[in-house]
Design an enzyme around this catalytic site. Sequence first.
Site, PDB file in Angstrom:
ATOM      1  N   GLU A 125      -6.825 -29.728  24.072  1.00 61.86           N
ATOM      2  CA  GLU A 125      -6.608 -28.275  24.002  1.00 61.86           C
ATOM      3  C   GLU A 125      -7.916 -27.556  23.659  1.00 61.86           C
ATOM      4  O   GLU A 125      -8.194 -26.469  24.170  1.00 61.86           O
ATOM      5  CB  GLU A 125      -5.535 -27.946  22.957  1.00 61.86           C
ATOM      6  CG  GLU A 125      -4.131 -28.354  23.402  1.00 61.86           C
ATOM      7  CD  GLU A 125      -3.031 -27.594  22.684  1.00 61.86           C
ATOM      8  OE1 GLU A 125      -2.057 -27.187  23.345  1.00 61.86           O
ATOM      9  OE2 GLU A 125      -3.142 -27.400  21.452  1.00 61.86           O
ATOM     10  N   LYS A 177      -3.221 -23.250  -1.457  1.00 60.79           N
ATOM     11  CA  LYS A 177      -4.634 -23.070  -1.800  1.00 60.79           C
ATOM     12  C   LYS A 177      -5.089 -21.635  -1.532  1.00 60.79           C
ATOM     13  O   LYS A 177      -5.802 -21.032  -2.313  1.00 60.79           O
ATOM     14  CB  LYS A 177      -5.438 -24.067  -0.950  1.00 60.79           C
ATOM     15  CG  LYS A 177      -6.891 -24.196  -1.305  1.00 60.79           C
ATOM     16  CD  LYS A 177      -7.481 -25.304  -0.444  1.00 60.79           C
ATOM     17  CE  LYS A 177      -8.967 -25.420  -0.568  1.00 60.79           C
ATOM     18  NZ  LYS A 177      -9.494 -26.459   0.326  1.00 60.79           N
TER      19      LYS A 177
END
Length: 403
Positions: A172, A40
């Site tokens: 995280e 993309k």
Amino acid sequence: MNTNKPRIVILGAGYAGMMTTKRLTQQLGAEEAEIVLINKHNYHYQTTWLHEVAAGTRNQNQARMMISDVHNPNRVRLIYDSVVEVKKEENLVVLENSELSYDYLVVSLGFESNTFGIKGMDKNAFAITDIETSRLISEHIEYQFAKYKLDPKAKEEDLAILVGGGGFTGIEFVGELVEQIPKLCKKYDIDPSIPKVINVEAAPTILPGFNEVLVAYAKSSLETRGVEFRIGAKIEECKKNGFVVNGDEEIKAGTIVWTGGVTGNSVLNKSGFEITKGKVTVNGDLRVPGEENIFIIGDCAWVMNEEEGRPYPPTAQAAMQHADTCAANIKGLLHNSELTKFVFDDKGTVASLGNSDAMGTVFSGTKLYGKPASAMKKVIDNRYLFLLGGPKLILKKGKLRPF
């Protein structure tokens, strides 16, 4: 261009797609096959660094690289376009702006966010899915701080950040947030006790799949730095200003981020592949059952661990290993030699809890905590860059400062 050469088309330049392309260029001569990589964007990004971009602790440009810097456009045909559909019967890939036939196809289109049908989540929560969505999150968080400072009507809850999901990405992400928030408080002269980071997880524990000792370490480390955990809290609804959990309790926040689940790319469904929970279960050689020339790898594939009777977890290291097997098997098809079965070599998993803290296991289950684990995490990240682009790419994009 010699049109008699078989054309190998790779869809998606994530970890799996980039590494498959790399391996194919190493293992096949230019005269043996035409290699086409479709993506993309004209850049590849480190998916495992997106939580840092979302928190504002890493610049977006540090987390991405131009595809043409890694793959020579004279050797690999690069097409920047969105994939709409695969027409298997016609060996054709339909793109937004064109169509392309293939002899061999590798589908490595990555993941999309999965909200599991939670009311309002799609509409009201951010998701860490790519560079752009991650950048939006960090910009929104900073905007909330600026607004709080300037707007006399701003409420303390506007500085709360609600993170739905206590899996790898969610944990995280909150680890990065607790490092970034003190910097934002200093920048906007805000009392550091006001902002809150709240992690909401429906399961009885965070970080499923990790050893309970490691999970306890992660939870304690993050709580010490101010993260509030709501474990066993089922999210019923996501409103504009927060979650409704466990029936009717509301947790309010100015920023809501959903990290609670992903699914394979929706192109799979549109193209008529047989889907199980958003992905395709592939054969041991990573081909689609019943298809001789289509491989599906990375986050779009369920690759079965036959010993345990369940799929391997969809991690970056698994995607890179898929690439090795996939490239070797395409070469095998071209040379009429035997195909190899995917065997996962578990090198361990390390989760970062901010820049200088982490926990996880390496190699044969050795547990690491704190700075040694954090250093190992950076080694793992740099190893990928090395495999992809050698020392030059590490110097350009790597994590070179230890802490």
